[in-house]
Design an enzyme around this catalytic site. Structure first.
Site, PDB file in Angstrom:
ATOM      1  N   ARG A 156       0.832  -1.199   0.000  1.00  0.00           N
ATOM      2  CA  ARG A 156       0.000   0.000   0.000  1.00  0.00           C
ATOM      3  C   ARG A 156       0.865   1.247   0.000  1.00  0.00           C
ATOM      4  NH1 ARG A 156      -4.853  -0.941  -1.817  1.00  0.00           N
ATOM      5  NH2 ARG A 156      -6.060  -2.368  -0.613  1.00  0.00           N
ATOM      6  N   CYS A 157       0.292   2.328  -0.527  1.00  0.00           N
ATOM      7  CA  CYS A 157       0.977   3.607  -0.584  1.00  0.00           C
ATOM      8  C   CYS A 157       1.361   4.054   0.831  1.00  0.00           C
ATOM      9  CB  CYS A 157       0.034   4.621  -1.216  1.00  0.00           C
ATOM     10  SG  CYS A 157       0.779   6.222  -1.478  1.00  0.00           S
ATOM     11  N   PRO A 158       2.522   4.571   1.030  1.00  0.00           N
ATOM     12  CA  PRO A 158       3.577   4.928   0.082  1.00  0.00           C
ATOM     13  C   PRO A 158       4.649   3.855  -0.062  1.00  0.00           C
ATOM     14  CG  PRO A 158       4.120   5.911   2.175  1.00  0.00           C
ATOM     15  CD  PRO A 158       2.825   5.132   2.367  1.00  0.00           C
TER      16      PRO A 158
END
Length: 66
Positions: A2-4
Protein backbone atom coordinates in the site's frame (compact mmCIF):
# COMPACT_ATOMS: atom_id res chain seq x y z
CA UNK A 1 2.00 -3.04 -0.91
CA UNK A 2 0.00 0.00 0.00
CA UNK A 3 0.98 3.61 -0.58
CA UNK A 4 3.58 4.93 0.08
CA UNK A 5 5.44 1.62 0.44
CA UNK A 6 5.80 0.84 -3.31
CA UNK A 7 7.64 4.11 -3.97
CA UNK A 8 9.69 3.83 -0.76
CA UNK A 9 10.83 0.32 -1.73
CA UNK A 10 11.55 1.47 -5.29
CA UNK A 11 13.73 4.30 -3.96
CA UNK A 12 15.63 1.85 -1.74
CA UNK A 13 16.24 -0.68 -4.50
CA UNK A 14 16.83 1.40 -7.63
CA UNK A 15 20.54 1.67 -6.79
CA UNK A 16 20.79 -2.15 -6.68
CA UNK A 17 20.60 -2.29 -10.49
CA UNK A 18 22.84 -0.84 -13.17
CA UNK A 19 21.81 2.18 -15.26
CA UNK A 20 19.68 0.92 -18.13
CA UNK A 21 18.31 -2.01 -16.13
CA UNK A 22 14.61 -2.31 -15.37
CA UNK A 23 13.04 -2.72 -11.94
CA UNK A 24 9.58 -4.29 -11.63
CA UNK A 25 7.39 -2.85 -8.88
CA UNK A 26 4.43 -5.01 -7.82
CA UNK A 27 1.74 -3.08 -5.99
CA UNK A 28 -1.96 -3.66 -5.43
CA UNK A 29 -2.54 -0.06 -4.34
CA UNK A 30 -4.39 1.87 -7.08
CA UNK A 31 -2.37 4.99 -6.18
CA UNK A 32 0.79 3.28 -7.47
CA UNK A 33 -0.47 3.83 -11.03
CA UNK A 34 0.15 7.55 -10.58
CA UNK A 35 2.78 7.47 -7.81
CA UNK A 36 5.35 5.35 -9.66
CA UNK A 37 5.38 7.47 -12.87
CA UNK A 38 5.46 10.67 -10.78
CA UNK A 39 8.41 9.35 -8.76
CA UNK A 40 10.22 8.56 -12.02
CA UNK A 41 9.72 12.10 -13.32
CA UNK A 42 10.92 13.62 -10.03
CA UNK A 43 13.98 11.35 -9.78
CA UNK A 44 15.00 11.31 -13.45
CA UNK A 45 14.26 7.65 -14.17
CA UNK A 46 12.15 6.29 -17.03
CA UNK A 47 8.70 4.88 -16.40
CA UNK A 48 8.51 2.09 -18.98
CA UNK A 49 4.87 1.11 -18.40
CA UNK A 50 2.84 -1.75 -17.01
CA UNK A 51 4.43 -5.15 -16.55
CA UNK A 52 2.86 -8.56 -16.18
CA UNK A 53 0.51 -8.80 -13.18
CA UNK A 54 1.65 -10.87 -10.21
CA UNK A 55 -1.20 -12.84 -8.63
CA UNK A 56 -3.68 -10.22 -9.89
CA UNK A 57 -1.59 -7.29 -8.58
CA UNK A 58 -0.42 -4.85 -11.27
CA UNK A 59 3.27 -4.29 -11.84
CA UNK A 60 5.09 -1.20 -13.05
CA UNK A 61 8.39 -1.12 -14.94
CA UNK A 62 11.04 1.49 -14.18
CA UNK A 63 14.34 1.86 -16.05
CA UNK A 64 17.22 3.29 -14.02
CA UNK A 65 18.74 6.25 -15.87
CA UNK A 66 21.75 7.23 -13.75
Amino acid sequence: MRCPLPVIELAKRIDDVQPGDVVRVIADDPAAATDVPAWCRMRGHEYVGLGEPEQSAPSYLVRRQH
